[in-house]
Design an enzyme around this catalytic site. Sequence first.
Site, short mmCIF file in Angstrom:
data_model
loop_
_atom_site.label_atom_id
_atom_site.label_comp_id
_atom_site.label_asym_id
_atom_site.label_seq_id
_atom_site.Cartn_x
_atom_site.Cartn_y
_atom_site.Cartn_z
N GLY A 88 0.80 -1.22 0.00
CA GLY A 88 0.00 0.00 0.00
C GLY A 88 0.84 1.26 0.00
N ASP A 205 2.78 -0.81 13.88
CA ASP A 205 2.48 -1.55 12.64
C ASP A 205 3.30 -2.83 12.58
OD1 ASP A 205 1.00 -1.89 10.35
OD2 ASP A 205 2.34 -0.72 9.07
#
Length: 370
Positions: A88, A205
């Site tokens: 992404g 993350d």
Amino acid sequence: MNCFQCCMSEEKITRKSLKKSIKEYHDTKTLASFANISFKTDSSRRKYIAEEIAKVGKGNISAQIFAFRELCVATNNFHPDKLIGEGGFGRVYKGKLDGTEQVVAVKQLDRNGFQGNREFLVEVLILSLLHHPYLVNLVGYCADGDQRILVYEYMANGSLEDHLLDLAPGKKPLAWNTRMKIAAGAAKGLEYLHEQANPPVIYRDFKASNILLDENFNPKLSDFGLAKLGPTGGKTHVSTRVMGTYGYCAPEYALTGQLTTKSDIYSFGVVFLEIITGRRVIDNNRPTEEQNLVTWAQPLFKDRRKFTLMVDPLLEGKYHIKGLYQALAVAAMCLQEEAATRPLISDVVTALEYLAVDGEADDTNGDGNV
């Protein structure tokens, strides 16, 4: 071992200046404003980024500044044959720097994607100010025009995800001992962020695709664009918008936006469960009751007779049953619903170091399998 000692001695030397740099930057509260940056011209963007890095780094920034044309040469104009990863954030290319011949990974951020100027700056700053054997090394960056590019050391074995989830037919699965070694190293990277960086850094993350592996399968944490400086001054948490990857976020963070280091512990538990089971955290190709890894595992944690049902079948029984019990106990503790009941990362490191060393001591085949 020598490399580790060298890095640790460097940390001691720079700790005071590092603490001062990060604390001063945290106190200005300018991190929160990066998402709203706008520039009239390309030169103003480059000037702003250079000034911020110089101001915050206090002379400690070691990352090299690259011109876009240099990285074009390094990657043969970002040729598709050089592409080694895509997500992404954008694309990652393998490159070789002209002059030094250093092999690097060049991450070209998507100009229309999620990761904007704030995330770019955060990554440059954190990886320039914090150094550890289990954090990926940032070689440099490029902010020419509308290009935002990060240049890292090249990690020969790609990401943990490449070797663990949805393996291509014929690709050899990771041995049990290698899995424990990777988990222990990744935990040490988190330990450095949580307990040695001051203020602490919350990774936010932690997932298999962000754990990179060198030629010897030693892990390094990468992709720090979502990282946040942890609470200081007696505060218990940092309030922020919910970011990260679905399935890995701690429940209390997903519900309230209140972020702590225990949020990272939950994410670690998810990845560790992926390492043990070989299953994705969310897999819509499985039966409904097995699509969410954590939901599927929770009842199995309570019945030791079912522990062997949780092991990656690709291991073909080549693991220590005692080690499996201990590994699942660690995963279960990290995945506690209540943040306060989750262990500190230092306790996780202690447990996993034992598992990794114990596995090596009992290795009878020499290939990591027993």
